[in-house]
Design an enzyme around this catalytic site. Structure first.
Site, PDB file in Angstrom:
ATOM      1  N   ARG A  54       0.832  -1.198   0.000  1.00 43.05           N
ATOM      2  CA  ARG A  54       0.000   0.000   0.000  1.00 43.05           C
ATOM      3  C   ARG A  54       0.872   1.255   0.000  1.00 43.05           C
ATOM      4  O   ARG A  54       0.460   2.314  -0.402  1.00 43.05           O
ATOM      5  CB  ARG A  54      -1.002   0.055   1.145  1.00 43.05           C
ATOM      6  CG  ARG A  54      -2.011   1.187   0.869  1.00 43.05           C
ATOM      7  CD  ARG A  54      -2.880   1.651   2.028  1.00 43.05           C
ATOM      8  NE  ARG A  54      -3.359   0.606   2.849  1.00 43.05           N
ATOM      9  CZ  ARG A  54      -2.924   0.432   4.108  1.00 43.05           C
ATOM     10  NH1 ARG A  54      -2.022   1.235   4.626  1.00 43.05           N
ATOM     11  NH2 ARG A  54      -3.414  -0.547   4.815  1.00 43.05           N
ATOM     12  N   TYR A 106      -6.118  24.051 -15.461  1.00 41.53           N
ATOM     13  CA  TYR A 106      -6.790  22.797 -15.768  1.00 41.53           C
ATOM     14  C   TYR A 106      -8.152  22.750 -15.071  1.00 41.53           C
ATOM     15  O   TYR A 106      -8.230  22.910 -13.855  1.00 41.53           O
ATOM     16  CB  TYR A 106      -5.897  21.629 -15.341  1.00 41.53           C
ATOM     17  CG  TYR A 106      -6.540  20.292 -15.564  1.00 41.53           C
ATOM     18  CD1 TYR A 106      -6.612  19.757 -16.844  1.00 41.53           C
ATOM     19  CD2 TYR A 106      -7.099  19.583 -14.519  1.00 41.53           C
ATOM     20  CE1 TYR A 106      -7.223  18.537 -17.063  1.00 41.53           C
ATOM     21  CE2 TYR A 106      -7.714  18.359 -14.718  1.00 41.53           C
ATOM     22  CZ  TYR A 106      -7.768  17.847 -15.999  1.00 41.53           C
ATOM     23  OH  TYR A 106      -8.379  16.649 -16.198  1.00 41.53           O
ATOM     24  N   LYS A 204       0.089  12.548 -18.580  1.00 40.10           N
ATOM     25  CA  LYS A 204       0.380  13.377 -19.750  1.00 40.10           C
ATOM     26  C   LYS A 204       1.815  13.118 -20.227  1.00 40.10           C
ATOM     27  O   LYS A 204       2.147  11.998 -20.529  1.00 40.10           O
ATOM     28  CB  LYS A 204       0.120  14.842 -19.415  1.00 40.10           C
ATOM     29  CG  LYS A 204      -1.210  15.072 -18.662  1.00 40.10           C
ATOM     30  CD  LYS A 204      -2.438  14.735 -19.495  1.00 40.10           C
ATOM     31  CE  LYS A 204      -3.738  14.698 -18.695  1.00 40.10           C
ATOM     32  NZ  LYS A 204      -4.059  15.866 -17.906  1.00 40.10           N
TER      33      LYS A 204
HETATM   34  C1  LIG Z   1      -4.702  16.147 -16.668  1.00 39.70           C
HETATM   35  C2  LIG Z   1      -4.288  17.227 -15.767  1.00 39.70           C
HETATM   36  C3  LIG Z   1      -4.545  17.188 -14.399  1.00 39.70           C
HETATM   37  C4  LIG Z   1      -5.334  16.057 -13.757  1.00 39.70           C
HETATM   38  O1  LIG Z   1      -4.661  14.829 -13.831  1.00 39.70           O
HETATM   39  P1  LIG Z   1      -5.355  13.381 -14.048  1.00 39.70           P
HETATM   40  O2  LIG Z   1      -4.175  12.491 -14.215  1.00 39.70           O
HETATM   41  O3  LIG Z   1      -6.225  13.479 -15.254  1.00 39.70           O
HETATM   42  O4  LIG Z   1      -6.132  13.091 -12.808  1.00 39.70           O
HETATM   43  C5  LIG Z   1      -4.088  18.242 -13.614  1.00 39.70           C
HETATM   44  N1  LIG Z   1      -3.405  19.285 -14.151  1.00 39.70           N
HETATM   45  C6  LIG Z   1      -3.141  19.352 -15.478  1.00 39.70           C
HETATM   46  C7  LIG Z   1      -2.393  20.520 -16.017  1.00 39.70           C
HETATM   47  C8  LIG Z   1      -3.570  18.335 -16.324  1.00 39.70           C
HETATM   48  O5  LIG Z   1      -3.313  18.424 -17.635  1.00 39.70           O
END
Ligand SMILES: *Cc1c(COP(=O)(O)O)cnc(C)c1O
Length: 386
Positions: A54, A106, A204
């Site tokens: 965990r 975001y 990303k």
């Molecule tokens: C996608 C994103 C998030 C959120 O992340 P997840 O992995 O989708 O939960 C936060 N900040 C930015 C700039 C993003 O592009």
């Protein structure tokens, strides 16, 4: 030949921090799916601190080590998604604490923060990243605990000066956390510029192949907030699975070539379409016409990211027509993958959204840039409204 004092970040990434498996010599680290780790005859763990998955798993610990090194931090923690990481850091605050965040960032973070601050009886003030003086006004001395910055900011790519934000936050007794998802440590290392924490949606660019959802927080030092973040992850258990962590580690090895390639193509696309007659505007911090280009140039070294947005003449209808006619760009949400994506943010964000209705966000991938330019040209050509 003399070794450099410390290795370049591209070397750390490519070798996943010199990942030779001590048991076999394999140049690719193994995946450890085990939930639990055996003790010896003296009831000692084989490796101190690796007891139960965990919180302690060698596979995600490896990915964390690489990310901490790339950001120049002392420790990193992975989470099951970016939003789980965001929620964890803000949940360390208490009732009546105050948070400052950009009005443009975001959407998922804006949406969650508003709800969270209201429910937890915390103060929340937004600053406008297009108006740098609004940041100072938003911060409350000895009351603001976290200043959150996203730069470049989704999906209009305003730039916040990290050095200035760090000074303002620290003068007020607050910590500065920077969402570095878009710039990545390839171009910006916020901790070197005075930030206390760095956040990434590792879904990303860090992973880069649109096949893992993950988040990561990195700290510069061990401090009260970080202790609380560690406690929360250990006890509330919002961890990343070992298979996802392994994929992320694999993605990180090509981070530098991917991010440089995307940013180079994005700049070429931005320059090509900057004055296109079918566009009202093109938003990209790499263009001299960008209002904060000078700050971007200072704090993004080597490129301006693979993200840009176009505002199509004729409103939402014409923007959606471009999306419909695109053949190479894939109409989908998310960013930072090998394939180029195009997205009408207003449709995704809904009525609460502040994003212009004629905006399309482009995430530039690794395709032949001439195919991307030709695709956008033909899609714009077919727009009938103006
Ligand atoms: C996608 C994103 C998030 C959120 O992340 P997840 O992995 O989708 O939960 C936060 N900040 C930015 C700039 C993003 O592009």
């Amino acid at each position: 030949m003399k070794m450099r004092k410390s290795l370049g970040n591209a070397t750390v990434a490519a070798q996943a921090s010199h990942a030779i498996d001590p048991a076999s010599g394999a140049v690719v680290p193994p995946i450890h799916p085990a939930t639990t780790f055996a003790r010896d005859k003296n009831y000692k763990l084989t490796q101190e601190k690796i007891q139960y998955s965990r919180d302690d798993n060698p596979t995600f610990a490896h990915a964390e080590k690489v990310i901490a090194q790339l950001e120049g931090g002392s420790e990193a923690l992975l989470f099951s998604s970016g939003m789980a990481g965001v929620a964890t850091i803000f949940r360390t605050l208490n009732e009546k604490d105050h948070i400052v965040a950009p009005s443009k960032m975001y959407f998922g973070v804006v949406h969650w923060l508003k709800h969270f601050a209201c429910k937890s009886k915390m103060g929340l003030t937004f600053y406008d990243p297009a108006k740098p003086e609004s940041l100072e006004r938003a911060i409350q001395k000895n009351k603001t605990k976290i200043v959150w910055v996203e730069t470049p900011a989704n999906p209009t790519w305003e730039i916040t000066d990290i050095r200035v934000a760090a000074e303002l936050a620290h003068d007020a007794g607050a910590a500065l956390a920077v969402d570095n998802t878009v710039s990545t440590p390839v171009f910006t290392r916020p901790l070197d510029l005075g930030a206390d924490f760095v956040f990434h949606s590792a879904s990303k660019y860090l992973n880069g192949h649109s096949d893992v959802v993950a988040g990561v927080l990195v700290t510069k030092d061990q401090n009260e907030i970080w202790e609380a973040v560690k406690w929360e992850r250990h006890n509330a258990g919002s961890i990343l699975g070992p298979f996802e962590a392994w994929l992320l580690l694999r993605g990180l090895r090509t981070l530098f070539v991917r991010v440089h390639h995307s940013a180079k193509s994005a700049l070429q696309i931005a320059k090509h379409f900057e004055k296109h007659p079918k566009l009202e505007r093109l938003l990209y911090p790499g263009l001299e016409a960008h209002p904060a280009h000078d700050i971007a140039k200072r704090q993004m070294t080597g490129g301006f990211s693979g993200m840009l947005s176009i505002l199509v003449n004729g409103g939402a209808k014409s923007a959606l027509e471009v999306a419909k006619h695109a053949e190479v760009f894939i109409p989908a949400t998310s960013l930072g993958g090998v394939e180029s994506l195009l997205e009408h943010r207003k449709s995704v964000e809904g009525p609460e959204s502040q994003v212009p209705e004629n905006l399309l966000r482009l995430s530039i991938g690794l395709e032949d840039v001439n195919d991307l330019i030709a695709d956008l040209e033909q899609a714009l050509e077919r727009v009938t409204v103006s």
